[in-house]
Motif scaffolding. Structure first.
Motif, PDB file in Angstrom:
ATOM      1  N   GLY A  18       0.826  -1.214   0.000  1.00 45.03           N
ATOM      2  CA  GLY A  18       0.000   0.000   0.000  1.00 45.03           C
ATOM      3  C   GLY A  18       0.851   1.251   0.000  1.00 45.03           C
ATOM      4  O   GLY A  18       0.553   2.224  -0.711  1.00 45.03           O
ATOM      5  N   ARG A  22       1.048   4.073  -3.056  1.00 43.89           N
ATOM      6  CA  ARG A  22       0.882   5.516  -2.841  1.00 43.89           C
ATOM      7  C   ARG A  22       2.089   6.281  -3.389  1.00 43.89           C
ATOM      8  O   ARG A  22       1.930   7.316  -4.048  1.00 43.89           O
ATOM      9  N   TRP A  32      -7.429   7.343  -2.129  1.00 49.24           N
ATOM     10  CA  TRP A  32      -7.232   6.479  -0.977  1.00 49.24           C
ATOM     11  C   TRP A  32      -8.278   6.686   0.117  1.00 49.24           C
ATOM     12  O   TRP A  32      -8.653   5.747   0.810  1.00 49.24           O
ATOM     13  N   ILE A  35     -11.295   4.664  -0.909  1.00 55.39           N
ATOM     14  CA  ILE A  35     -10.983   3.230  -0.772  1.00 55.39           C
ATOM     15  C   ILE A  35     -11.093   2.807   0.691  1.00 55.39           C
ATOM     16  O   ILE A  35     -11.670   1.766   1.017  1.00 55.39           O
ATOM     17  N   SER A  36     -10.542   3.626   1.592  1.00 57.40           N
ATOM     18  CA  SER A  36     -10.610   3.310   3.018  1.00 57.40           C
ATOM     19  C   SER A  36     -12.050   3.303   3.511  1.00 57.40           C
ATOM     20  O   SER A  36     -12.452   2.404   4.266  1.00 57.40           O
ATOM     21  N   ALA A 206      -4.753   0.502   2.560  1.00 61.46           N
ATOM     22  CA  ALA A 206      -5.015   1.879   2.977  1.00 61.46           C
ATOM     23  C   ALA A 206      -4.143   2.280   4.166  1.00 61.46           C
ATOM     24  O   ALA A 206      -3.716   3.433   4.264  1.00 61.46           O
ATOM     25  N   GLY A 210      -1.553   5.351   3.962  1.00 62.37           N
ATOM     26  CA  GLY A 210      -1.736   6.472   4.886  1.00 62.37           C
ATOM     27  C   GLY A 210      -0.511   6.816   5.708  1.00 62.37           C
ATOM     28  O   GLY A 210      -0.548   7.795   6.468  1.00 62.37           O
TER      29      GLY A 210
END
Length: 304
Positions: A18, A22, A32, A35-36, A206, A210
């Motif tokens: 992930g 990104r 994102w 998606i989360s 995610a 993040g």
């Protein structure tokens, strides 16, 4: 390769993918967040439903286990409140410290528990999530209402949002089906199960996407304190309560993992909404996620 590494590497590997996605720019940054939300609100209720609906709850030390879990979250809140007079920090920053020590990333721990213990781990984490979501949200909203800079919350609205949280609805529906032995047609069951299986990979991706290393520059000393409380003290609290109440085996390990969980992205969202220290929350989410790659294997190795 040890059994711990065998179980954890796939989970941490997907998180790393992930982060790479990104960084690669394959998907725009703006994608994102949706998606989360899709994974958390749209798909995760399905995995909680299927985890609980057909679980054999008679094989679990349900009372002591749930009491230890709830006591762990209350205990961490009490510890964080106890150190409040010792901290020379603004109220909004304290609310983000409170969230950092009291919130947990249940879906990440769910993925680890499934990898390590299969269905038994899945059921145990799902039960803790069902109990902790309303409790932890009430704790954090209360802290923000006292020390945050935002408007005071409408508690009826807060309670309504908690009770209608899709994760609460999913786990509650699963409990109802289990308790009343309601039959679910196989095509419907398989559809719900398939939706739930899509949730965890998206959540892990995610989490990796993040990770925000720049955010870790916000209040680094305080970040050290919150990470210490969350990743070192919290596992001891949950594990100690489990031992004291006679919890054993996989259930005790799941309690340890619950305490050892990193922070949750919802802390940043609530900090922005209710006048907390959002940059500090963002830094804590990244820092606790990074250090849990070390502390979770350590605790599991120590537990043996």
């Amino acid at each position: 390769m040890s059994s711990i590494a065998t179980a954890l590497l796939p989970v941490f590997g997907v998180i790393f993918v992930g982060w790479l996605l990104r960084r690669s720019g394959l998907l725009p940054d703006s994608s994102w967040g949706p998606i989360s939300r899709l994974a958390y609100l749209g798909l995760s209720p399905a995995i909680l439903f299927t985890s609980i609906a057909r679980a054999d709850l008679s094989s679990i030390q349900l009372g002591p286990f749930m009491l230890a879990a709830v006591g762990g979250f209350l205990g961490m809140a009490a510890i964080t409140l106890a150190i409040r007079p010792l901290l020379n920090i603004p109220g909004p920053t304290y609310t983000s410290l409170f969230q950092a020590t009291c919130r947990w990333n249940g879906l990440l721990i769910l993925a680890i528990a499934i990898s390590m213990f299969g269905t038994e781990g899945e059921v145990l984490v799902a039960l803790i999530m069902a109990a902790s979501i309303p409790l932890v949200n009430m704790e954090c909203v209360a802290a923000l209402s006292v020390w945050g800079d935002g408007a005071k919350p409408d508690w009826r609205s807060v309670i309504y949002r908690i009770l209608t949280n899709p994760l609460i609805l999913g786990s509650g529906a699963g409990g109802l089906v289990n308790l009343l032995d309601i039959p679910i047609p196989e095509p419907a069951w398989n559809t719900i199960h398939l939706l739930g299986q899509a949730a965890l990979p998206l959540i892990l991706l995610a989490v990796g996407a993040g990770l925000n290393f720049t955010a870790m520059k916000a209040r680094p000393r305080l970040l050290g304190l919150s990470v210490f409380l969350k990743l070192i003290i919290a596992p001891l609290v949950f594990y100690g309560l489990g031992l004291a109440l006679g919890v054993e085996g996989v259930a005790l390990t799941v309690l340890l993992l619950t305490g050892a969980s990193p922070g949750a992205a919802s802390a940043y969202v609530l900090a922005k909404q209710m006048g907390g220290d959002a940059p500090y929350s963002a830094g804590d989410i990244t820092a606790s996620a990074l250090f849990c790659f070390i502390t979770i294997p350590f605790w599991l190795w120590l537990l043996g």
